[in-house]
Design an enzyme around this catalytic site. Structure first.
Site, PDB file in Angstrom:
ATOM      1  N   GLU A 204     -58.869  -9.581 117.160  1.00 45.36           N
ATOM      2  CA  GLU A 204     -57.575 -10.273 117.143  1.00 45.36           C
ATOM      3  C   GLU A 204     -57.728 -11.770 116.903  1.00 45.36           C
ATOM      4  OE1 GLU A 204     -54.657  -8.391 117.549  1.00 45.36           O
ATOM      5  OE2 GLU A 204     -56.198  -6.860 117.298  1.00 45.36           O
TER       6      GLU A 204
ATOM      7  N   PRO B  95     -55.856 -16.406 108.802  1.00 44.54           N
ATOM      8  CA  PRO B  95     -54.490 -16.645 108.321  1.00 44.54           C
ATOM      9  C   PRO B  95     -53.896 -17.951 108.847  1.00 44.54           C
ATOM     10  CG  PRO B  95     -54.608 -14.605 109.630  1.00 44.54           C
ATOM     11  CD  PRO B  95     -55.991 -15.169 109.570  1.00 44.54           C
TER      12      PRO B  95
ATOM     13  N   ASP C 109     -57.627 -21.795  82.523  1.00 45.11           N
ATOM     14  CA  ASP C 109     -57.002 -20.870  83.458  1.00 45.11           C
ATOM     15  C   ASP C 109     -55.550 -21.175  83.769  1.00 45.11           C
ATOM     16  OD1 ASP C 109     -59.142 -19.390  84.130  1.00 45.11           O
ATOM     17  OD2 ASP C 109     -59.724 -20.650  85.826  1.00 45.11           O
TER      18      ASP C 109
ATOM     19  N   ARG D   6     -66.668 -19.484  89.702  1.00 49.15           N
ATOM     20  CA  ARG D   6     -66.183 -19.633  88.326  1.00 49.15           C
ATOM     21  C   ARG D   6     -66.264 -21.071  87.824  1.00 49.15           C
ATOM     22  NH1 ARG D   6     -61.511 -19.075  87.043  1.00 49.15           N
ATOM     23  NH2 ARG D   6     -61.540 -17.806  85.183  1.00 49.15           N
TER      24      ARG D   6
END
Ligand code: ADE
Length: 251
Positions: A115, A88, A168, A153
């Site tokens: 963690e 993150p 897209d 893709r």
């Protein structure tokens, strides 16, 4: 294109890789995915891959030795291709990053658990850090699978329709226009007349306007980064926040 995925849970990737478009891409040799279990490289008899943080505090930290050892065994000492940590704390993943990464021939992905990672993994092993969104997952596996899926893709031949990745949402910088298929009328809800008209110029115009209206309504932040034509600007100016038909259509 080859992906090397380093994880404590290689088994979670298999069902997805053995289904649908990715399965076909793998059997057509357009895509190769190698799964590496970091735990296989833990040196102690308990196969430990985590430990408590120096300095105290809660949670466990992923140890550096098994991660470095698994990379070196699979990739050699100095691979020239991207080695990406899923976290993150990474740069936010986008369509443009997926497209750029699809030009690589090989990519290594490192999935964390616990963690966090020993910082030396960040400093001396990976070349990039990517986040798939501002939320925290229990591990990096889903994030890695999202990279594999969205990058694949773009590989020629992976999508049945070669225009697929071009049309897209996001490819033009706009969200995609609404799509319809048969039947022409379903439960009283009709397909817009213009799509049945056979008038290609009118269809193109309608699609462009729908994409603009939908983007203005749902993701106005995207419009700021775009080079819009005069006609685009005129159309956007004509939309008032609440009462245009295009706005209603896209709700
Ligand atoms: N691992 C845990 N959460 C993540 C996220 N949001 N993106 C990438 N990897 C992650």
């Amino acid at each position: 294109m080859r992906f090397d995925i380093f994880t404590l849970f290689p088994e979670v990737f298999t069902p997805y890789l053995e289904s649908s478009i990715l399965k076909r891409a793998i059997s057509n040799h357009l895509l190769e995915v190698s799964l590496h279990n970091i735990r296989d490289w833990a040196a102690d008899k308990h196969h430990t891959t985590d430990d408590t943080p120096y300095g105290g505090g809660g949670g466990m930290v992923m140890k550096p030795e098994p991660v470095f050892a698994s990379f070196e065994a699979a990739l050699g000492e100095e691979p020239k291709f991207p080695r990406i940590l899923l976290t993150p704390q990474g740069r936010p993943f986008t369509h443009a990053i997926a497209r750029d990464l699809s030009r690589e021939t090989r990519i290594a992905l490192l999935c964390g658990h616990y963690e966090g990672f020993d910082e030396r993994i960040r400093e001396h092993l990976v070349t990039d850090e990517i986040s798939i969104g501002d939320y925290v997952l229990t591990g990096g596996e889903l994030a890695a699978m999202i990279l594999v899926d969205s990058i694949s893709r773009f590989l020629p031949g992976v999508l049945g329709d070669p225009e697929g990745a071009i049309d897209d949402s996001f490819a033009s910088g706009l969200l995609e226009y609404p799509q319809y298929t048969r039947p022409e009328e379903f439960r009283g809800w009709k397909v817009p007349d213009v799509l049945l008209s056979g008038n290609h110029a009118a269809i193109q115009k309608w699609r462009r306007e729908q994409a603009l209206a939908r983007t203005l309504l749902r993701r106005p932040d995207l419009l700021g980064n775009l080079e819009l034509s005069k006609a685009d600007r005129k159309y956007l100016d004509s939309l008032s926040a609440d009462d245009s038909p295009a706005e209603r259509n896209s709700k």
